[in-house]
Write an enzyme that holds these catalytic residues in place. Sequence first.
Site, short mmCIF file in Angstrom:
data_model
loop_
_atom_site.label_atom_id
_atom_site.label_comp_id
_atom_site.label_asym_id
_atom_site.label_seq_id
_atom_site.Cartn_x
_atom_site.Cartn_y
_atom_site.Cartn_z
N CYS A 66 -5.51 -2.79 3.01
CA CYS A 66 -5.14 -2.70 4.41
C CYS A 66 -6.33 -2.89 5.36
O CYS A 66 -6.76 -4.02 5.55
CB CYS A 66 -4.40 -1.39 4.68
SG CYS A 66 -3.38 -1.43 6.18
N GLU A 112 0.83 -1.21 0.00
CA GLU A 112 0.00 0.00 0.00
C GLU A 112 0.86 1.27 0.00
O GLU A 112 1.85 1.37 0.73
CB GLU A 112 -0.88 -0.02 1.26
CG GLU A 112 -1.81 1.17 1.39
CD GLU A 112 -2.55 1.18 2.72
OE1 GLU A 112 -3.58 1.86 2.80
OE2 GLU A 112 -2.10 0.50 3.67
N LYS A 151 -10.49 2.34 -1.38
CA LYS A 151 -10.54 1.73 -0.05
C LYS A 151 -11.85 2.08 0.66
O LYS A 151 -12.21 3.25 0.81
CB LYS A 151 -9.34 2.21 0.76
CG LYS A 151 -9.16 1.54 2.12
CD LYS A 151 -7.83 2.00 2.71
CE LYS A 151 -7.52 1.36 4.04
NZ LYS A 151 -6.18 1.76 4.52
#
Length: 287
Positions: A153, A43, A116
Amino acid sequence: MDKVKVAATQMACSNNTNANMANAEELICTAAEKGAKIILIQELFESQYFCMDQKEELFELAKPMQNHPTIQKMSKLAKRLKVVLPVSFFEKANRAYFNSIAVIDADGSIMGVYRKSHIPDGPGYQEKFYFNPGNTGFKVWNTTYAKIGVGICWDQWFPEAARSMVLQGAEILLYPTAIGGEPETDGFDSSDMWQRAMIGHSAQNQVPVIASNRIGTEQGIDNSNYFYGRSFITNHVGDKIAEADRETQQVLIGELDLKEAETLRNVWGIFRDRRPDLYSTLMSVDG
């Protein structure tokens, strides 16, 4: 394709974007030389993990997806090496800012973007200051070598995200990550729990998982943090078939049997026996 080789990379990052890019490209080339066809980079690899601090000047790191220099470079690299690359970047979209992944197919075509969905906010991980919650929903990409789902993540802690992608046909789940110390919880190490969360997605959905984390201690403007690596690859029953250490730049390679995984999903019955009619509480915040 019944079998495919995949790679997870991990590296330390500096504030020198060109150096980070060169390092990432070298790791990708190494993975391709070892036969990997789907290669995961961690990331926000273009820079240090800037979300340690809340600083308005760091919004300058964001760029639109269209003609993004990193994505353009990675597109050319993917085409040359004939590999699939999910590429993490800080995206500016008009007045919104996202923590995003551009999915690049093996012919260099940019298949689209995932933003995300789950945005953390805590000491050392102050992402809500920078990122809007993603508005793409969970997506699956029918790449040259496999159907892949990508979470970023904090997304990896949510079983709903993994199940959503597998329900859409994902054969492999990929999680680019930046995780390490908990600055206000001295001595707490989440690395085992971090791995177990994703291994659970693998076992519950009978799909392989690829996780790529960064390494090293990074000094921000007001804060610092360390990142514990331990990138890994599982097979479709949750066995770790490759794992990195905490400190070393590495390229992990794993061969995945997608046909065998599909057979197990069919006979194991998880997707046959699901009861969506009983899961309505998942659609509420308070249950």
